[in-house]
Each structure stands twice: as structure tokens, then as C-alpha cells.
Design a protein around this motif. Structure first.
Motif, PDB file in Angstrom:
ATOM      1  N   LEU A 141       0.514  -1.231   0.014  1.00  0.00           N
ATOM      2  CA  LEU A 141      -0.018  -0.070  -0.144  1.00  0.00           C
ATOM      3  C   LEU A 141       0.811   1.382  -0.003  1.00  0.00           C
ATOM      4  O   LEU A 141       0.378   1.982  -0.717  1.00  0.00           O
ATOM      5  CB  LEU A 141      -1.053   0.082   1.219  1.00  0.00           C
ATOM      6  CG  LEU A 141      -1.959  -0.887   1.114  1.00  0.00           C
ATOM      7  CD1 LEU A 141      -2.861  -1.112   2.542  1.00  0.00           C
ATOM      8  CD2 LEU A 141      -3.142  -0.620   0.264  1.00  0.00           C
ATOM      9  N   PRO A 142       1.839   1.316   0.666  1.00  0.00           N
ATOM     10  CA  PRO A 142       2.392   2.507   0.934  1.00  0.00           C
ATOM     11  C   PRO A 142       2.834   3.497  -0.519  1.00  0.00           C
ATOM     12  O   PRO A 142       2.908   4.728  -0.585  1.00  0.00           O
ATOM     13  CB  PRO A 142       3.833   2.396   1.694  1.00  0.00           C
ATOM     14  CG  PRO A 142       3.527   1.182   2.354  1.00  0.00           C
ATOM     15  CD  PRO A 142       2.642   0.483   1.580  1.00  0.00           C
ATOM     16  N   SER A 143       3.242   2.759  -1.497  1.00  0.00           N
ATOM     17  CA  SER A 143       3.355   3.414  -2.686  1.00  0.00           C
ATOM     18  C   SER A 143       2.153   4.204  -3.297  1.00  0.00           C
ATOM     19  O   SER A 143       2.536   5.067  -3.846  1.00  0.00           O
ATOM     20  CB  SER A 143       3.724   2.422  -3.722  1.00  0.00           C
ATOM     21  OG  SER A 143       3.097   1.502  -3.999  1.00  0.00           O
ATOM     22  N   ARG A 144       1.008   3.724  -2.965  1.00  0.00           N
ATOM     23  CA  ARG A 144      -0.138   4.497  -3.345  1.00  0.00           C
ATOM     24  C   ARG A 144      -0.523   5.827  -2.536  1.00  0.00           C
ATOM     25  O   ARG A 144      -1.178   6.392  -2.816  1.00  0.00           O
ATOM     26  CB  ARG A 144      -1.387   3.305  -3.192  1.00  0.00           C
ATOM     27  CG  ARG A 144      -1.387   2.300  -4.204  1.00  0.00           C
ATOM     28  CD  ARG A 144      -1.581   2.765  -5.330  1.00  0.00           C
ATOM     29  NE  ARG A 144      -0.802   2.042  -6.718  1.00  0.00           N
ATOM     30  CZ  ARG A 144      -0.431   2.352  -7.689  1.00  0.00           C
ATOM     31  NH1 ARG A 144      -0.851   3.610  -8.151  1.00  0.00           N
ATOM     32  NH2 ARG A 144       0.299   1.712  -8.533  1.00  0.00           N
ATOM     33  N   LEU A 145       0.369   6.169  -1.522  1.00  0.00           N
ATOM     34  CA  LEU A 145       0.341   7.297  -0.964  1.00  0.00           C
ATOM     35  C   LEU A 145       0.673   8.339  -1.794  1.00  0.00           C
ATOM     36  O   LEU A 145       0.572   9.601  -1.718  1.00  0.00           O
ATOM     37  CB  LEU A 145       1.009   7.372   0.487  1.00  0.00           C
ATOM     38  CG  LEU A 145       0.576   6.530   1.467  1.00  0.00           C
ATOM     39  CD1 LEU A 145       1.390   6.585   2.735  1.00  0.00           C
ATOM     40  CD2 LEU A 145      -0.820   7.170   2.083  1.00  0.00           C
ATOM     41  N   ARG A 146       1.427   7.954  -3.043  1.00  0.00           N
ATOM     42  CA  ARG A 146       1.894   8.942  -3.914  1.00  0.00           C
ATOM     43  C   ARG A 146       0.994   8.871  -5.167  1.00  0.00           C
ATOM     44  O   ARG A 146       1.572   9.220  -6.163  1.00  0.00           O
ATOM     45  CB  ARG A 146       3.607   8.732  -4.138  1.00  0.00           C
ATOM     46  CG  ARG A 146       4.371   8.794  -3.027  1.00  0.00           C
ATOM     47  CD  ARG A 146       5.822   8.634  -3.193  1.00  0.00           C
ATOM     48  NE  ARG A 146       6.279   7.149  -3.611  1.00  0.00           N
ATOM     49  CZ  ARG A 146       6.173   6.313  -2.875  1.00  0.00           C
ATOM     50  NH1 ARG A 146       6.169   6.421  -1.383  1.00  0.00           N
ATOM     51  NH2 ARG A 146       6.534   5.085  -3.212  1.00  0.00           N
ATOM     52  N   ASP A 147      -0.010   8.016  -5.092  1.00  0.00           N
ATOM     53  CA  ASP A 147      -0.850   8.113  -6.406  1.00  0.00           C
ATOM     54  C   ASP A 147      -1.309   9.524  -6.966  1.00  0.00           C
ATOM     55  O   ASP A 147      -1.388  10.482  -6.276  1.00  0.00           O
ATOM     56  CB  ASP A 147      -2.073   7.284  -6.041  1.00  0.00           C
ATOM     57  CG  ASP A 147      -2.802   6.815  -7.277  1.00  0.00           C
ATOM     58  OD1 ASP A 147      -2.458   5.454  -7.409  1.00  0.00           O
ATOM     59  OD2 ASP A 147      -3.616   7.289  -7.879  1.00  0.00           O
ATOM     60  N   GLY A 148      -1.411   9.414  -8.212  1.00  0.00           N
ATOM     61  CA  GLY A 148      -1.930  10.733  -8.987  1.00  0.00           C
ATOM     62  C   GLY A 148      -3.338  11.189  -8.419  1.00  0.00           C
ATOM     63  O   GLY A 148      -3.823  12.437  -8.662  1.00  0.00           O
ATOM     64  N   SER A 149      -4.214  10.270  -7.937  1.00  0.00           N
ATOM     65  CA  SER A 149      -5.444  10.693  -7.598  1.00  0.00           C
ATOM     66  C   SER A 149      -5.611  10.730  -6.023  1.00  0.00           C
ATOM     67  O   SER A 149      -5.228   9.745  -5.291  1.00  0.00           O
ATOM     68  CB  SER A 149      -6.418   9.310  -7.742  1.00  0.00           C
ATOM     69  OG  SER A 149      -7.685   9.378  -7.078  1.00  0.00           O
ATOM     70  N   PRO A 150      -6.104  11.869  -5.395  1.00  0.00           N
ATOM     71  CA  PRO A 150      -6.042  11.990  -4.121  1.00  0.00           C
ATOM     72  C   PRO A 150      -7.110  11.125  -3.528  1.00  0.00           C
ATOM     73  O   PRO A 150      -6.886  10.812  -2.195  1.00  0.00           O
ATOM     74  CB  PRO A 150      -6.712  13.474  -4.083  1.00  0.00           C
ATOM     75  CG  PRO A 150      -7.577  13.814  -5.300  1.00  0.00           C
ATOM     76  CD  PRO A 150      -6.869  12.982  -6.302  1.00  0.00           C
ATOM     77  N   GLU A 151      -8.368  10.681  -4.273  1.00  0.00           N
ATOM     78  CA  GLU A 151      -9.092   9.554  -3.576  1.00  0.00           C
ATOM     79  C   GLU A 151      -8.273   8.354  -3.370  1.00  0.00           C
ATOM     80  O   GLU A 151      -8.550   7.738  -2.350  1.00  0.00           O
ATOM     81  CB  GLU A 151     -10.261   9.075  -4.594  1.00  0.00           C
ATOM     82  CG  GLU A 151     -11.449  10.344  -4.526  1.00  0.00           C
ATOM     83  CD  GLU A 151     -10.922  11.505  -5.682  1.00  0.00           C
ATOM     84  OE1 GLU A 151      -9.839  11.274  -6.394  1.00  0.00           O
ATOM     85  OE2 GLU A 151     -11.706  12.467  -5.716  1.00  0.00           O
ATOM     86  N   VAL A 152      -7.463   7.862  -4.019  1.00  0.00           N
ATOM     87  CA  VAL A 152      -6.347   6.779  -3.943  1.00  0.00           C
ATOM     88  C   VAL A 152      -5.615   6.987  -2.750  1.00  0.00           C
ATOM     89  O   VAL A 152      -5.476   5.936  -1.763  1.00  0.00           O
ATOM     90  CB  VAL A 152      -5.905   6.459  -5.214  1.00  0.00           C
ATOM     91  CG1 VAL A 152      -4.813   5.117  -4.770  1.00  0.00           C
ATOM     92  CG2 VAL A 152      -6.621   5.719  -6.196  1.00  0.00           C
TER      93      VAL A 152
END
Length: 333
Positions: free
Chosen positions: A222-233
Motif C-alpha cells: 500500500l505505501p506506494s499508493r500514498l503517492r498516487d496521482g488520485s487524491p481519492e486513492v
């Protein structure tokens, strides 16, 4: 004279209606009594089948068949494993599954709805492909019933299709979520794959559900998704890490307190409060003092969970701000 006749006729009609209603009620009472009697007679056979004994199921026909099926459906809703397999095997052997599958493709909407709902209770995995197709049915009720049944059947192969139906608004989000939660932790491998989906709605839903269904070791993805382009993600990922208690993600959550989107910062603050650990207190204190309402409020609450004494001291300082003051007041209650 004419008025007299009219009154008399109405009185007679009223009496007839009352008698008809009483007769219908009596018939319903007798039918329910017969049904209870039949259920009591067949219950030992149903329980024997569920327990794996060799039940002497009598030759059934007409109402008896329906009553026996209703008993098995009733018990199946609270069962998993071998007992559930025995129930589904019975329904397959009697042709009930094939009959409901035919009804699922019928012309009448009501028949399709009842079949889509009932197939989940019959417990046969053979219904899964057809229920997945029913997610595209023109009827919203059929789609919702099919989604419910996919959850009831634990259809891990349908996880992506259920999320797709929710994202496309073909199925209410609450219905899809309930089905995926019923599938349970077995859905997590499919959800982990969806973290890389091109559609951010899929990624956000997957992250949220991993937080609800996953185990601590599932947090590693999961931690890599803290840098996702989508704020919802990013917000959903922070929430999932908090629920999973991922201490290894603490530093990345602290960094997320600087996110440009307020509700992402709020989610990160909430997660840090759930995870605990005093290494995040300095960053949370800064957010609680100076950030916008939601992030500041969540940061103050997180600090109250991590270090109550710090909150009480900070509330005495001139720049404490309303959120630390409120958190301190709550601690004093």
C-alpha cells in the motif's frame, strides 16, 4: 323506497365482503399450520443432510418439496464449508440450480430477480458465471440481487466485475461493498492486483477494501499508493494503513501530512492516530495548530490517542488553536 333498496344492497355486499375476508384469513391460517406441520416433519431429514449423515429424505412432491428447500435455504445462510457443500449438492441433484439458471434468463423481471437472489442461497458455484453476466441485466433489481448472491457464494473470481459494476453505477456502492465483505479475506489477492488498475476508482476501492479485509502483511503493497496521482486513492490508502496498523508506513504517512489535498492530510492524521508511536507527534502538532479544519481536527484527535499528556500541555500554550483546546477538554472529561 329506492334509497332503502340501495342501503339494503350495500349492507348485503358488505356482509359478503366480511365473510369472504374471514374465509380467506381462515384459509391462510390453515395453510400456514400445514406448512409448519410439514416443516416439523421434514426438519430431521434436513438437519441430517447438513450434518453429513445419510438422511432418509422421503420422496417429495408439491408443497413438501418447497418446504424442504426452504428449510435448507434457511440453514444455508449461516453455514460455510462442507455443510454448505452438501446443501448445494442436494439442490444440484434435484435440478433446482438448473431451474433457477433458466429463470435468470427469463423474460419476466420478477422471475429474474428471484432467480438471481435465490441462486446465492442454493450455494452452487456453477451459478457464478451466469450471475456475473447478470451484472449487466437491464433491471437494477436483478443486478443488485446478482451482486448479493456473488458475495453469498464467495465468488473470488468476480471481485473485479463487482467493483466494475459499482464504479459504473450499475450496482449501488453499498450493495457491492456488502458482497465483497461477505467474500471476505479470500478477495484480498484480487484486490491487491487492482491497486495497479488504470482507473483510479478501482484503485481507491481496492485500497479501502484491503484495509477492511486484509492482514498486516497485506499492508506492504500500500505505501506506494500514498503517492498516487488520485487524491481519492491516497486518502483510501492512508485509511487502509491505519486500519491495518502498519507501523512500517509511519514515515510515509507523516510525509502525507504535507499533501496538497486537505482530506488526504486528514486521512493520514487519522491513520497515524490508529497506528500510534510518538515519532509522529511533532508533525501532528504542527497540523493540529495551523492546518485547515478537518486535518487539524484529526491531528488533534490523533495526538490525544498517542500522547494525552502532550495535548494537555500544548493546550496551555498561546498558539494551541481551537482543535487542541477541544481535544484537551475531551481528555479532562
Amino acid at each position: 323506497m329506492t334509497l332503502f333498496v340501495v342501503i339494503a344492497v350495500l349492507a348485503v355486499l358488505g356482509a359478503v365482503a366480511v365473510l369472504a375476508a374471514l374465509e380467506h384469513r381462515t384459509w391462510l391460517t390453515r395453510r400456514e399450520a400445514r406448512r409448519r406441520e410439514t416443516a416439523n416433519r421434514l426438519r430431521p431429514s434436513a438437519l441430517a443432510l447438513i450434518d453429513g449423515e445419510d438422511p432418509q429424505v422421503p420422496t417429495l412432491s408439491g408443497p413438501d418439496t418447497l418446504v424442504f428447500a426452504d428449510l435448507l435455504v434457511h440453514y444455508s445462510r449461516g453455514l460455510r464449508g462442507e455443510a454448505d457443500d452438501r446443501i448445494s449438492g442436494y439442490f444440484e441433484s434435484t435440478g433446482a440450480v438448473d431451474r433457477e439458471l433458466r429463470h435468470l434468463h427469463g423474460v419476466r423481471e420478477r422471475s429474474r430477480v428471484e432467480a438471481a437472489f435465490g441462486l446465492g442461497d442454493l450455494g452452487s458455484s456453477r451459478a457464478v458465471p451466469e450471475l456475473v453476466r447478470a451484472l449487466d441485466d437491464r433491471s437494477a433489481d436483478v443486478r443488485a440481487a446478482a451482486t448479493r448472491s456473488l458475495g453469498r457464494l464467495g465468488a473470488t473470481t468476480a471481485v473485479q466485475q463487482v467493483i466494475a459494476a459499482s464504479v459504473a453505477l450499475r450496482v449501488p456502492r453499498a450493495v457491492a461493498g456488502a458482497a465483497l465483505l461477505e467474500i471476505g479475506p479470500q478477495a484480498v489477492p484480487s484486490l491487491l492486483e487492482l491497486l495497479g488498475h488504470e482507473d483510479p476508482h478501482f484503485r481507491a476501492d481496492a485500497a479501502e477494501l484491503i484495509g477492511l479485509l486484509g492482514a498486516a502483511n497485506d499492508a506492504d503493497a500500500l505505501p506506494s499508493r500514498l503517492r498516487d496521482g488520485s487524491p481519492e486513492v491516497r486518502a483510501a490508502t492512508a485509511a487502509a494503513l491505519g486500519r491495518l496498523g502498519s507501523g512500517t508506513a509511519r514515515d510515509e504517512l507523516v510525509a502525507t501530512l504535507q499533501d496538497r489535498v486537505p482530506y488526504v492530510r486528514a486521512s493520514a492524521a487519522r491513520a497515524l492516530g490508529q497506528i500510534g508511536g510518538r515519532t509522529a507527534t511533532a508533525a501532528l502538532l504542527e497540523v493540529a495548530r495551523h492546518d485547515e479544519f478537518d486535518p487539524a481536527s484529526e491531528a488533534a484527535r490523533a495526538l490525544a490517542r498517542i500522547d494525552p499528556a502532550l495535548v494537555l500541555r500544548a493546550a496551555e500554550e498561546p498558539d494551541s488553536g481551537p482543535h487542541l483546546l477541544e481535544a484537551a477538554d475531551r481528555l479532562r472529561l
